[in-house]
Design an enzyme around this catalytic site. Structure first.
Site, PDB file in Angstrom:
ATOM      1  N   LYS A  42     -12.679   9.959   8.113  1.00 17.73           N
ATOM      2  CA  LYS A  42     -13.045  10.255   6.724  1.00 17.73           C
ATOM      3  C   LYS A  42     -12.572   9.123   5.802  1.00 17.73           C
ATOM      4  O   LYS A  42     -11.756   8.284   6.217  1.00 17.73           O
ATOM      5  CB  LYS A  42     -12.422  11.582   6.304  1.00 17.73           C
ATOM      6  CG  LYS A  42     -10.903  11.602   6.332  1.00 17.73           C
ATOM      7  CD  LYS A  42     -10.356  13.027   6.181  1.00 17.73           C
ATOM      8  CE  LYS A  42      -8.831  13.026   6.187  1.00 17.73           C
ATOM      9  NZ  LYS A  42      -8.295  14.406   6.264  1.00 17.73           N
ATOM     10  N   TYR A 261       2.997  -8.967 -18.331  1.00 23.60           N
ATOM     11  CA  TYR A 261       2.795  -7.971 -19.389  1.00 23.60           C
ATOM     12  C   TYR A 261       4.087  -7.217 -19.671  1.00 23.60           C
ATOM     13  O   TYR A 261       4.810  -6.839 -18.744  1.00 23.60           O
ATOM     14  CB  TYR A 261       1.764  -6.935 -18.936  1.00 23.60           C
ATOM     15  CG  TYR A 261       0.328  -7.396 -18.987  1.00 23.60           C
ATOM     16  CD1 TYR A 261      -0.254  -7.857 -20.160  1.00 23.60           C
ATOM     17  CD2 TYR A 261      -0.466  -7.304 -17.843  1.00 23.60           C
ATOM     18  CE1 TYR A 261      -1.587  -8.241 -20.194  1.00 23.60           C
ATOM     19  CE2 TYR A 261      -1.801  -7.675 -17.864  1.00 23.60           C
ATOM     20  CZ  TYR A 261      -2.352  -8.154 -19.053  1.00 23.60           C
ATOM     21  OH  TYR A 261      -3.667  -8.513 -19.076  1.00 23.60           O
TER      22      TYR A 261
HETATM   23  C1  LIG Z   1      -7.362  14.458   7.285  1.00 25.20           C
HETATM   24  C2  LIG Z   1      -7.368  15.525   8.310  1.00 25.20           C
HETATM   25  C3  LIG Z   1      -6.940  15.271   9.616  1.00 25.20           C
HETATM   26  C4  LIG Z   1      -6.252  13.974   9.997  1.00 25.20           C
HETATM   27  O1  LIG Z   1      -4.949  14.012   9.491  1.00 25.20           O
HETATM   28  P1  LIG Z   1      -3.904  12.824   9.749  1.00 25.20           P
HETATM   29  O2  LIG Z   1      -2.629  13.334   9.198  1.00 25.20           O
HETATM   30  O3  LIG Z   1      -4.423  11.650   9.008  1.00 25.20           O
HETATM   31  O4  LIG Z   1      -3.863  12.597  11.211  1.00 25.20           O
HETATM   32  C5  LIG Z   1      -7.103  16.265  10.570  1.00 25.20           C
HETATM   33  N1  LIG Z   1      -7.626  17.464  10.236  1.00 25.20           N
HETATM   34  C6  LIG Z   1      -8.009  17.758   8.982  1.00 25.20           C
HETATM   35  C7  LIG Z   1      -8.570  19.100   8.676  1.00 25.20           C
HETATM   36  C8  LIG Z   1      -7.889  16.813   7.971  1.00 25.20           C
HETATM   37  O5  LIG Z   1      -8.244  17.105   6.720  1.00 25.20           O
END
Ligand SMILES: *Cc1c(COP(=O)(O)O)cnc(C)c1O
Length: 374
Positions: A42, A261
Site C-alpha cells: 500500500k 529562517y
Molecule cells: C498496513 C497493514 C499491514 C502491514 O503492516 P506493517 O506494520 O507495515 O507490517 C498489515 N495489515 C493491515 C491490515 C495493514 O493495514
C-alpha cells in the site's frame, strides 16, 4: 510533483534495492513458516514504488499482495497479473464491477459491505472471493464479535461469498510484553474458527512474537522496507533505501552569525556550513531542524537552522576542507543513518519517513529480476 528522469542533473536520488526487499521477504517467510508470507505494498510500497517492488517479490514467489485502495490495486494489477490482490480499505458501493473486471479481492469490513458483495454475487450468478476482517482490539476496521457470530450462524449471510481469508490486525505487536498481544491472538483464534478460509493475523512485528501468532498467512509491510519490526532489539532486516541529496554550496562562516529562517542557529566561532538540496517537500521533515543528521563521506553532520521547503544547512566545520565540496552527495537515509535513526530524530516512525521520502528524487532501482528502467 516533477521528478527528473536525468540522473546527471538530479539534486536528490532515491536508490531502492529490490534484492534487499526480496531478501527481507524471504527472512520474514522463514520466521513465519509454515504460514505463507504475503507482501503489503500500500501507499506505493511505502513510498518505494509498488510497480517495481511487487513484480520483484512476485518473481521471488510471493503470491499474495495487499494494497489500501482500489486505485492502488488498479495501478498495480497489470504488473502482477497472476497474484492474489486484496484491497484493505474495503468495498465502496459502486465499485463491485471494477473488483470483478480486474480480479481484485475486497476485504469486507462491515455487514453492509458483506451484503453488497453478496448481492453482487447473486446478480452475477457466481460466487465471488473476499476476505473478512474481524476487529479484535484495534477498533478501526472490521466486524465486531457479535457480528462474526451472526454470519457464522446464518449461512445465508455469506451466500455466494467465497471466504478466501479471515483476517485481523494487531494494535501493540511491536511491544513484546503487551497483554494486548495474547488477548488479540486468542480472540482471533476463537472468532476466525467460526468462518471458513485461511487465517491471517500478523503484520511485520507480529511475525516476531512466536509460532502461535502466525496462523496461515502473514502480511508484512514495513519490515520488507527495512523498518525495524522489533524496536527494542537490533534490527533483523536489511536496509533497502538510500536517499541522497546534492551539496549546492559551502560557505565559511565567522562569529557572530545566524543560519536560516528565524535565525534559530547561531554560529559560535569559525565554522563551515554546507547547503544541501533537500527540504520538507522532499520528505525531510521540518521537525529535523537543529535535530537531524546527514552523512558526508561516512561522517555524521548535524543539521543547523530550520528545514526549508527545498534546502537544509549542515555544519561541516569538523570535516577536512576538501571532504565537503559542491556537487558531492550527502546521505539522508542509508547504511550510515537508517530510516529508524532519522525517524527518531524527527520524532516519528520509520513508516512516516519512508512514505514521504524522496518524492522529488530521481529514482534508481538496483537488483530485481526485471531490467531497470525509469
Ligand atoms: C498496513 C497493514 C499491514 C502491514 O503492516 P506493517 O506494520 O507495515 O507490517 C498489515 N495489515 C493491515 C491490515 C495493514 O493495514
Amino acid at each position: 510533483m516533477a521528478t527528473t528522469t536525468a540522473p546527471d542533473r538530479a539534486t536528490s536520488i532515491l536508490t531502492v534495492d529490490l534484492d534487499a526487499i526480496v531478501a527481507n521477504w524471504r527472512l520474514l517467510g522463514d520466521r513465519a513458516r509454515p504460514a505463507a508470507c504475503a507482501a503489503v505494498v500500500k501507499a506505493d510500497a511505502y513510498g518505494m514504488g509498488a510497480t517495481r517492488v511487487a513484480p520483484a517479490l512476485a518473481a521471488a514467489g510471493c503470491a499474495t499482495f495487499f494494497v489500501a485502495t482500489i486505485d492502488e490495486a488498479l495501478d498495480l494489477r497489470p504488473h502482477i497479473p497472476g497474484a492474489e490482490l486484496f484491497v484493505l480499505n474495503g468495498l465502496l458501493p459502486g465499485t463491485e464491477a471494477l473488483f470483478d473486471a480486474h480480479g481484485l479481492i475486497p476485504v469486507l469490513n462491515t455487514l453492509d459491505q458483506i451484503a453488497g458483495w453478496r448481492a453482487h454475487a447473486r446478480a452475477r450468478g457466481q460466487s465471488r472471493p473476499a476476505a473478512i476482517h474481524i476487529d479484535t482490539g484495534m477498533n478501526r476496521l472490521g466486524l465486531e464479535a457479535g457480528q462474526v457470530a451472526r454470519i457464522a450462524e446464518d449461512k445465508t449471510l455469506l451466500a455466494g461469498i467465497e471466504t478466501r481469508l479471515v483476517m485481523s490486525h494487531m494494535a501493540c505487536a511491536d511491544e513484546e510484553g503487551s497483554p494486548m498481544n495474547p488477548a488479540q491472538r486468542d480472540r482471533f483464534a476463537t472468532l476466525s474458527a467460526l468462518l471458513p478460509g485461511r487465517r491471517s493475523l500478523g503484520a511485520s512485528s507480529t511475525i516476531f512474537l512466536g509460532p502461535d501468532y502466525q496462523f496461515d498467512l502473514v502480511r508484512p509491510g514495513a519490515a520488507l522496507y527495512g523498518v525495524n519490526p522489533t524496536p527494542h532489539r537490533p534490527n533483523p532486516m536489511a536496509g533497502i533505501a538510500r536517499l541522497e541529496a546534492k551539496i549546492l554550496q559551502v560557505r565559511d562562516v565567522d562569529t557572530p552569525m545566524t543560519v536560516g529562517y528565524g535565525a534559530t542557529h547561531r554560529v559560535v566561532g569559525k565554522s563551515r556550513i554546507a547547503t544541501v538540496a533537500a527540504g520538507y517537500a522532499d520528505g525531510y521533515f521540518r521537525s529535523l531542524g537543529n535535530r537531524g543528521h546527514g552523512v558526508i563521506g561516512g561522517h555524521l553532520v548535524p543539521v543547523v537552522g530550520r528545514v526549508s521547503m527545498d534546502l537544509i544547512t549542515v555544519d561541516v566545520g569538523h570535516l577536512p576542507a576538501d571532504a565537503v565540496r559542491p556537487g558531492m552527495m550527502m546521505e539522508l537515509i542509508g547504511p550510515h543513518h537508517d530510516v529508524d535513526a532519522l525517524a527518531a530524530e524527527a520524532g516519528t516512525i520509520g513508516y512516516e519517513i519512508l512514505t514521504n521520502a524522496g518524492r522529488r528524487a530521481f529514482r534508481r532501482y538496483v537488483g530485481g529480476s526485471i531490467p531497470a528502467t525509469t
